[in-house]
Design a protein around this motif. Structure first.
Motif, PDB file in Angstrom:
ATOM      1  N   SER A 101       0.842  -1.202   0.000  1.00 20.66           N
ATOM      2  CA  SER A 101       0.000   0.000   0.000  1.00 20.66           C
ATOM      3  C   SER A 101       0.869   1.239   0.000  1.00 20.66           C
ATOM      4  O   SER A 101       1.998   1.231   0.469  1.00 20.66           O
ATOM      5  CB  SER A 101      -0.910   0.014   1.219  1.00 20.66           C
ATOM      6  OG  SER A 101      -0.151   0.239   2.390  1.00 20.66           O
ATOM      7  N   TYR A 102       0.367   2.322  -0.482  1.00 23.12           N
ATOM      8  CA  TYR A 102       1.124   3.550  -0.493  1.00 23.12           C
ATOM      9  C   TYR A 102       0.297   4.733  -0.031  1.00 23.12           C
ATOM     10  O   TYR A 102       0.529   5.851  -0.431  1.00 23.12           O
ATOM     11  CB  TYR A 102       1.698   3.811  -1.886  1.00 23.12           C
ATOM     12  CG  TYR A 102       0.711   3.776  -3.014  1.00 23.12           C
ATOM     13  CD1 TYR A 102      -0.040   4.876  -3.359  1.00 23.12           C
ATOM     14  CD2 TYR A 102       0.549   2.609  -3.758  1.00 23.12           C
ATOM     15  CE1 TYR A 102      -0.934   4.829  -4.407  1.00 23.12           C
ATOM     16  CE2 TYR A 102      -0.339   2.549  -4.812  1.00 23.12           C
ATOM     17  CZ  TYR A 102      -1.071   3.659  -5.137  1.00 23.12           C
ATOM     18  OH  TYR A 102      -1.945   3.602  -6.178  1.00 23.12           O
ATOM     19  N   GLY A 103      -0.662   4.478   0.841  1.00 22.38           N
ATOM     20  CA  GLY A 103      -1.447   5.573   1.380  1.00 22.38           C
ATOM     21  C   GLY A 103      -2.539   6.037   0.470  1.00 22.38           C
ATOM     22  O   GLY A 103      -3.222   7.022   0.744  1.00 22.38           O
ATOM     23  N   LYS A 104      -2.744   5.334  -0.607  1.00 17.47           N
ATOM     24  CA  LYS A 104      -3.789   5.723  -1.538  1.00 17.47           C
ATOM     25  C   LYS A 104      -5.149   5.445  -0.935  1.00 17.47           C
ATOM     26  O   LYS A 104      -5.395   4.377  -0.425  1.00 17.47           O
ATOM     27  CB  LYS A 104      -3.640   4.948  -2.846  1.00 17.47           C
ATOM     28  CG  LYS A 104      -4.787   5.136  -3.829  1.00 17.47           C
ATOM     29  CD  LYS A 104      -4.531   4.331  -5.079  1.00 17.47           C
ATOM     30  CE  LYS A 104      -5.727   4.324  -6.012  1.00 17.47           C
ATOM     31  NZ  LYS A 104      -6.853   3.539  -5.479  1.00 17.47           N
ATOM     32  N   LEU A 105      -6.004   6.414  -0.997  1.00 18.72           N
ATOM     33  CA  LEU A 105      -7.384   6.264  -0.593  1.00 18.72           C
ATOM     34  C   LEU A 105      -8.258   6.160  -1.834  1.00 18.72           C
ATOM     35  O   LEU A 105      -8.108   6.951  -2.760  1.00 18.72           O
ATOM     36  CB  LEU A 105      -7.843   7.455   0.243  1.00 18.72           C
ATOM     37  CG  LEU A 105      -7.259   7.596   1.646  1.00 18.72           C
ATOM     38  CD1 LEU A 105      -7.762   8.865   2.304  1.00 18.72           C
ATOM     39  CD2 LEU A 105      -7.608   6.390   2.494  1.00 18.72           C
TER      40      LEU A 105
ATOM     41  N   LEU B  97       3.672   6.627   5.025  1.00 17.15           N
ATOM     42  CA  LEU B  97       2.969   6.211   3.827  1.00 17.15           C
ATOM     43  C   LEU B  97       2.036   5.040   4.082  1.00 17.15           C
ATOM     44  O   LEU B  97       0.946   4.973   3.588  1.00 17.15           O
ATOM     45  CB  LEU B  97       3.976   5.828   2.745  1.00 17.15           C
ATOM     46  CG  LEU B  97       3.420   5.593   1.354  1.00 17.15           C
ATOM     47  CD1 LEU B  97       2.748   6.838   0.839  1.00 17.15           C
ATOM     48  CD2 LEU B  97       4.544   5.183   0.412  1.00 17.15           C
ATOM     49  N   PHE B  99      -0.493   2.621   5.985  1.00 14.02           N
ATOM     50  CA  PHE B  99      -1.455   2.640   7.076  1.00 14.02           C
ATOM     51  C   PHE B  99      -1.052   1.670   8.171  1.00 14.02           C
ATOM     52  O   PHE B  99      -1.185   1.951   9.335  1.00 14.02           O
ATOM     53  CB  PHE B  99      -2.843   2.268   6.573  1.00 14.02           C
ATOM     54  CG  PHE B  99      -3.448   3.300   5.667  1.00 14.02           C
ATOM     55  CD1 PHE B  99      -3.697   3.008   4.345  1.00 14.02           C
ATOM     56  CD2 PHE B  99      -3.759   4.549   6.145  1.00 14.02           C
ATOM     57  CE1 PHE B  99      -4.250   3.955   3.522  1.00 14.02           C
ATOM     58  CE2 PHE B  99      -4.322   5.508   5.320  1.00 14.02           C
ATOM     59  CZ  PHE B  99      -4.571   5.201   4.001  1.00 14.02           C
TER      60      PHE B  99
END
Lengths: 117, 117
Positions: A101-105, B97, B99
């Motif tokens: 994951s890269y913090g993408k919402l 970055l 979660f």
């Protein structure tokens, strides 16, 4: 890829009453976070509440609470004692907490909530 | 309590013109993001920066470039603006970055309204 669906484009409620906004999502991940953001006419995005998928207990923040149903992939927001200041667009969002994951919402389309006096 | 600050808040461009949106955060966050929001839709990630010195593409990077100038600042550049880039642009930041590692959330600026004619 994840998808987030908010099936209610608009909702309205009388002041002091309770309203529930719906959100469903689709993912193959097991570890993730879910969020509700509020966007008033000023356009600023304000975090309302967050839920970790590994927690069974539903999150609450004062008048705001969620009903998180992991098996059903459902994440609804309940607003109790609605206030005029709650009038806003509400976005449901999904955040992957996996290793890549890269913090993408990923956001839903939004629900416009109007609170009437 | 400035949080995430974006400039300018409003801009009108002619097709083919270039411009840079500036963003600064004062929360000592490592990660920063640029999102766009089109009418009736949720936010979509354009670019992100995991930490100072790194940038990566998001969902919709075409037509944009970014620069992570230092830990505080993350700019978005439109080299040759097109009407399809008419949107509201949001800068955001988070402590880390991923979660799962940080357990944090993403904080948004107030948005920049861009119209390309």
């Amino acid at each position: 890829a994840q998808t987030v669906t908010q099936s209610q484009p608009e909702m309205s409620v009388q002041e002091a009453e309770t309203v529930t906004l719906s959100c469903t999502y689709d993912t193959s991940e097991n570890n993730y976070y879910l969020f509700w953001y509020k966007q008033p006419p000023s356009r600023q995005m304000i975090l309302v509440i967050r839920q970790e998928a590994y927690k069974q207990q539903n999150a609450t923040e004062n008048r705001f609470s969620v009903n998180f149903q992991k098996a059903a992939k459902s994440f609804s927001l309940k607003i109790s004692d609605s206030q005029l200041g709650d009038t806003a667009m509400y976005f449901c969002a999904f955040g992957d907490a996996g290793g890549t994951s890269y913090g993408k919402l990923t956001f839903g389309q939004g629900t416009i909530l109007t609170v009437h006096p | 309590n400035a949080g995430v600050t974006q400039t300018p808040k409003f801009q009108v461009l002619k097709t083919g013109q270039s411009m840079t949106l500036q963003c600064a955060q004062d929360m000592n966050h490592n990660s920063m993001y640029w999102y766009r929001q089109d009418p009736g839709m949720g936010l979509r990630l354009i670019y992100y920066s995991a930490s100072e010195g790194t940038t990566d593409k998001g969902e919709v990077p075409n037509g944009y470039n970014v620069s992570r100038l230092n830990k505080r600042e993350f700019s978005l550049r439109l080299e040759s603006a097109a009407p399809s880039q008419t949107s509201v642009y949001f800068c955001a930041s988070s402590e880390l970055l991923h979660f799962a590692k940080s357990g944090n959330t993403i904080y948004f600026g107030e948005g920049s309204w861009l119209t390309v004619v």
